[in-house]
Scaffold this motif. Structure first.
Motif, PDB file in Angstrom:
ATOM      1  N   SER A  42     -28.426   7.234 -25.880  1.00 56.31           N
ATOM      2  CA  SER A  42     -28.715   8.667 -25.772  1.00 56.31           C
ATOM      3  C   SER A  42     -27.661   9.344 -24.897  1.00 56.31           C
ATOM      4  CB  SER A  42     -30.107   8.882 -25.183  1.00 56.31           C
ATOM      5  OG  SER A  42     -30.193   8.291 -23.909  1.00 56.31           O
ATOM      6  N   PRO A  43     -27.354  10.611 -25.158  1.00 54.59           N
ATOM      7  CA  PRO A  43     -26.366  11.326 -24.339  1.00 54.59           C
ATOM      8  C   PRO A  43     -26.768  11.299 -22.867  1.00 54.59           C
ATOM      9  CG  PRO A  43     -26.901  12.583 -26.307  1.00 54.59           C
ATOM     10  CD  PRO A  43     -27.881  11.451 -26.247  1.00 54.59           C
ATOM     11  N   THR A  44     -25.795  11.117 -22.015  1.00 54.41           N
ATOM     12  CA  THR A  44     -26.075  11.054 -20.576  1.00 54.41           C
ATOM     13  C   THR A  44     -24.895  11.611 -19.796  1.00 54.41           C
ATOM     14  OG1 THR A  44     -26.801   9.595 -18.787  1.00 54.41           O
ATOM     15  CG2 THR A  44     -25.117   8.745 -20.284  1.00 54.41           C
ATOM     16  N   VAL A  45     -25.134  11.911 -18.552  1.00 60.74           N
ATOM     17  CA  VAL A  45     -24.095  12.406 -17.647  1.00 60.74           C
ATOM     18  C   VAL A  45     -24.059  11.498 -16.421  1.00 60.74           C
ATOM     19  CG1 VAL A  45     -23.316  14.310 -16.195  1.00 60.74           C
ATOM     20  CG2 VAL A  45     -24.352  14.790 -18.424  1.00 60.74           C
ATOM     21  N   VAL A  46     -22.869  11.053 -16.073  1.00 58.88           N
ATOM     22  CA  VAL A  46     -22.688  10.178 -14.912  1.00 58.88           C
ATOM     23  C   VAL A  46     -21.899  10.922 -13.847  1.00 58.88           C
ATOM     24  CG1 VAL A  46     -21.597   8.079 -14.057  1.00 58.88           C
ATOM     25  CG2 VAL A  46     -22.805   8.048 -16.242  1.00 58.88           C
ATOM     26  N   ASP A  47     -22.465  10.988 -12.658  1.00 56.42           N
ATOM     27  CA  ASP A  47     -21.743  11.475 -11.485  1.00 56.42           C
ATOM     28  C   ASP A  47     -21.400  10.275 -10.615  1.00 56.42           C
ATOM     29  OD1 ASP A  47     -21.973  14.033 -12.316  1.00 56.42           O
ATOM     30  OD2 ASP A  47     -23.185  14.751 -10.642  1.00 56.42           O
ATOM     31  N   GLY A  48     -20.155  10.203 -10.168  1.00 57.73           N
ATOM     32  CA  GLY A  48     -19.779   9.064  -9.335  1.00 57.73           C
ATOM     33  C   GLY A  48     -18.399   9.225  -8.739  1.00 57.73           C
ATOM     34  N   LEU A  49     -17.844   8.110  -8.307  1.00 57.92           N
ATOM     35  CA  LEU A  49     -16.542   8.105  -7.652  1.00 57.92           C
ATOM     36  C   LEU A  49     -15.519   7.400  -8.525  1.00 57.92           C
ATOM     37  CD1 LEU A  49     -17.602   7.168  -3.991  1.00 57.92           C
ATOM     38  CD2 LEU A  49     -17.263   9.454  -4.982  1.00 57.92           C
ATOM     39  N   LEU A  50     -14.364   8.040  -8.687  1.00 60.54           N
ATOM     40  CA  LEU A  50     -13.282   7.447  -9.459  1.00 60.54           C
ATOM     41  C   LEU A  50     -12.679   6.290  -8.661  1.00 60.54           C
ATOM     42  CD1 LEU A  50     -10.538   9.329 -11.417  1.00 60.54           C
ATOM     43  CD2 LEU A  50      -9.912   7.435  -9.913  1.00 60.54           C
ATOM     44  N   ARG A  51     -12.556   5.141  -9.316  1.00 56.29           N
ATOM     45  CA  ARG A  51     -11.989   3.957  -8.678  1.00 56.29           C
ATOM     46  C   ARG A  51     -10.799   3.445  -9.481  1.00 56.29           C
ATOM     47  NH1 ARG A  51     -15.036   1.162  -5.325  1.00 56.29           N
ATOM     48  NH2 ARG A  51     -12.975   0.453  -4.661  1.00 56.29           N
ATOM     49  N   ILE A  52      -9.849   2.838  -8.780  1.00 54.10           N
ATOM     50  CA  ILE A  52      -8.641   2.320  -9.411  1.00 54.10           C
ATOM     51  C   ILE A  52      -8.882   0.888  -9.893  1.00 54.10           C
ATOM     52  CG2 ILE A  52      -6.200   1.801  -9.050  1.00 54.10           C
ATOM     53  CD1 ILE A  52      -6.883   4.772  -9.022  1.00 54.10           C
ATOM     54  N   SER A  53      -8.330   0.558 -11.052  1.00 55.84           N
ATOM     55  CA  SER A  53      -8.467  -0.782 -11.626  1.00 55.84           C
ATOM     56  C   SER A  53      -8.051  -1.857 -10.626  1.00 55.84           C
ATOM     57  CB  SER A  53      -7.603  -0.889 -12.883  1.00 55.84           C
ATOM     58  OG  SER A  53      -7.683  -2.179 -13.450  1.00 55.84           O
ATOM     59  N   GLU A  54      -8.716  -3.013 -10.718  1.00 60.25           N
ATOM     60  CA  GLU A  54      -8.465  -4.138  -9.810  1.00 60.25           C
ATOM     61  C   GLU A  54      -7.923  -5.331 -10.615  1.00 60.25           C
ATOM     62  OE1 GLU A  54     -12.328  -2.937  -7.046  1.00 60.25           O
ATOM     63  OE2 GLU A  54     -12.458  -4.592  -8.483  1.00 60.25           O
ATOM     64  N   PRO A  55      -6.644  -5.334 -10.936  1.00 63.54           N
ATOM     65  CA  PRO A  55      -6.097  -6.367 -11.831  1.00 63.54           C
ATOM     66  C   PRO A  55      -6.073  -7.753 -11.199  1.00 63.54           C
ATOM     67  CG  PRO A  55      -4.337  -4.999 -10.952  1.00 63.54           C
ATOM     68  CD  PRO A  55      -5.616  -4.360 -10.519  1.00 63.54           C
ATOM     69  N   GLY A  56      -6.161  -8.752 -12.072  1.00 65.67           N
ATOM     70  CA  GLY A  56      -5.938 -10.135 -11.648  1.00 65.67           C
ATOM     71  C   GLY A  56      -7.190 -10.922 -11.372  1.00 65.67           C
ATOM     72  N   GLY A  57      -7.959 -10.494 -10.401  1.00 65.27           N
ATOM     73  CA  GLY A  57      -9.140 -11.245 -10.008  1.00 65.27           C
ATOM     74  C   GLY A  57      -9.463 -11.029  -8.555  1.00 65.27           C
ATOM     75  N   GLY A  58     -10.337 -11.897  -8.026  1.00 68.91           N
ATOM     76  CA  GLY A  58     -10.723 -11.804  -6.632  1.00 68.91           C
ATOM     77  C   GLY A  58      -9.923 -12.766  -5.783  1.00 68.91           C
ATOM     78  N   PHE A  59     -10.366 -12.962  -4.552  1.00 70.45           N
ATOM     79  CA  PHE A  59      -9.664 -13.810  -3.598  1.00 70.45           C
ATOM     80  C   PHE A  59      -9.657 -15.263  -4.093  1.00 70.45           C
ATOM     81  CE2 PHE A  59      -9.746 -16.448   0.314  1.00 70.45           C
ATOM     82  CZ  PHE A  59      -8.477 -16.137   0.768  1.00 70.45           C
ATOM     83  N   LEU A  60      -8.458 -15.764  -4.400  1.00 72.04           N
ATOM     84  CA  LEU A  60      -8.241 -17.138  -4.868  1.00 72.04           C
ATOM     85  C   LEU A  60      -8.963 -17.463  -6.178  1.00 72.04           C
ATOM     86  CD1 LEU A  60      -8.451 -19.129  -1.500  1.00 72.04           C
ATOM     87  CD2 LEU A  60      -6.409 -18.304  -2.670  1.00 72.04           C
ATOM     88  N   ARG A  61      -9.423 -16.434  -6.898  1.00 72.69           N
ATOM     89  CA  ARG A  61     -10.111 -16.673  -8.171  1.00 72.69           C
ATOM     90  C   ARG A  61      -9.592 -15.680  -9.195  1.00 72.69           C
ATOM     91  NH1 ARG A  61     -16.360 -16.585  -6.437  1.00 72.69           N
ATOM     92  NH2 ARG A  61     -15.615 -14.641  -5.499  1.00 72.69           N
ATOM     93  N   SER A  62      -9.047 -16.187 -10.279  1.00 74.17           N
ATOM     94  CA  SER A  62      -8.502 -15.335 -11.327  1.00 74.17           C
ATOM     95  C   SER A  62      -9.559 -15.055 -12.378  1.00 74.17           C
ATOM     96  CB  SER A  62      -7.291 -16.005 -11.985  1.00 74.17           C
ATOM     97  OG  SER A  62      -6.257 -16.217 -11.045  1.00 74.17           O
ATOM     98  N   ASN A  63      -9.527 -13.855 -12.936  1.00 72.17           N
ATOM     99  CA  ASN A  63     -10.428 -13.534 -14.038  1.00 72.17           C
ATOM    100  C   ASN A  63     -10.171 -14.474 -15.207  1.00 72.17           C
ATOM    101  OD1 ASN A  63     -11.648 -11.327 -12.735  1.00 72.17           O
ATOM    102  ND2 ASN A  63     -10.001  -9.953 -13.374  1.00 72.17           N
ATOM    103  N   ASP A  64     -11.236 -14.849 -15.906  1.00 72.37           N
ATOM    104  CA  ASP A  64     -11.129 -15.743 -17.065  1.00 72.37           C
ATOM    105  C   ASP A  64     -11.835 -15.080 -18.247  1.00 72.37           C
ATOM    106  OD1 ASP A  64     -10.996 -17.757 -18.897  1.00 72.37           O
ATOM    107  OD2 ASP A  64     -11.966 -19.280 -17.650  1.00 72.37           O
ATOM    108  N   PRO A  65     -11.130 -14.161 -18.949  1.00 70.96           N
ATOM    109  CA  PRO A  65     -11.778 -13.430 -20.046  1.00 70.96           C
ATOM    110  C   PRO A  65     -12.341 -14.340 -21.125  1.00 70.96           C
ATOM    111  CG  PRO A  65      -9.694 -12.392 -19.445  1.00 70.96           C
ATOM    112  CD  PRO A  65      -9.750 -13.697 -18.719  1.00 70.96           C
TER     113      PRO A  65
END
Length: 266
Positions: free
Chosen positions: A160-183
């Motif tokens: 259903s149509p909706t409206v989101v209010d929030g904060l713009l965030r910048i992409s976080e490439p790669g992964g977290g601390f010592l852990r790589s994303n595994d798509p």
């Protein structure tokens, strides 16, 4: 009168030569050791001073970040940037802007491991097709570990149509601390917009995501958990490094001062 044989004279002479050599070599080794210690001490002072200066620079950066975030989160809400403005999106000018997006949620959720004030769990990122024809990943909020399966399998109910209010965030490439994303295995440790878009087959995706605002206290996902207060202890760290540099400098100077005092007392 006692007489010393040639062999005895040779032994005595060798002994004297050896003693003279020993007396001469010891100060040389001792002097080299002292010089090495002094050089290491001077290097240590330079390192400590450098670390102190670096912490002062970090303090200036942190104060600027705090001021920017505070200004942006309290600014009037603006429309989420469209494709014409995506080239200008960066952390310095755009992150934490208060934005609004109207459209419909579409597609599968992506769960990204997270630790929040509510404990360990996952961010729930869902693609939202805006009324203006592009897609934005929306971080709808946090869910605890025990609700992971529920939101991994979530389908429908969000069209259903909706409206989101929030904060713009910048992409976080790669992964977290010592852990790589595994798509391929659907394991995510950071909110990498480009990688998630590729894995989900999304097109016309904005290079940022939106952290949704606060939600009901009894609902999941729980929005409004974006960290917008930042600890600033850099001045304390800088003073600590400078104090260590001063202590090391005093330790190096103390023998010199003591030697001068002894010479003056003679």
């Amino acid at each position: 009168m006692s007489r010393v044989s040639g062999a005895g004279r040779t032994d005595v002479g060798a002994k004297r030569v050896t003693e003279r050599a020993g007396v001469g070599a010891a100060p040389s080794r001792s002097g080299a050791s002292r010089l090495l210690l002094v050089l290491l001490g001077l290097l240590g002072i330079l390192v400590f001073v450098g670390l102190g200066i670096w912490q002062l620079e970090r303090r200036v950066w942190k104060l600027d970040l705090i001021a920017r975030v505070d200004q942006r989160i309290h600014a009037p809400v603006a429309d989420a940037p469209g494709p014409a403005n995506w080239g200008d999106i960066n952390a310095a000018s755009s992150e934490y802007r208060h934005v609004r997006l109207a459209g419909q949620f579409q597609g599968a959720n992506t769960l990204v491991q997270a630790v929040t004030e509510l404990g360990g769990g996952y961010w729930v990122l869902t693609p939202m097709r805006s009324d203006r024809g592009f897609t934005v990943l929306v971080n709808r909020g946090f869910v605890p570990q025990e609700r992971k399966a529920e939101f991994q399998q979530e389908r429908g109910g969000l069209t259903s149509p909706t409206v989101v209010d929030g904060l713009l965030r910048i992409s976080e490439p790669g992964g977290g601390f010592l852990r790589s994303n595994d798509p391929a295995a659907n394991r995510w440790y950071s909110r990498d917009v480009a990688a998630i878009a590729r894995a989900r087959g999304l097109t016309d995706v904005a290079p940022y995501f939106i952290d949704a605002g606060a939600s009901d206290a009894d609902s999941w996902p729980r929005g409004g958990l974006t960290v917008v207060t930042f600890r600033n202890s850099h001045l304390v760290y800088a003073l600590t490094w400078f104090a260590l540099a001063a202590m090391l400098a005093f330790a190096l100077a103390r023998p010199i001062i003591a030697r001068r005092n002894r010479n003056a007392a003679r």
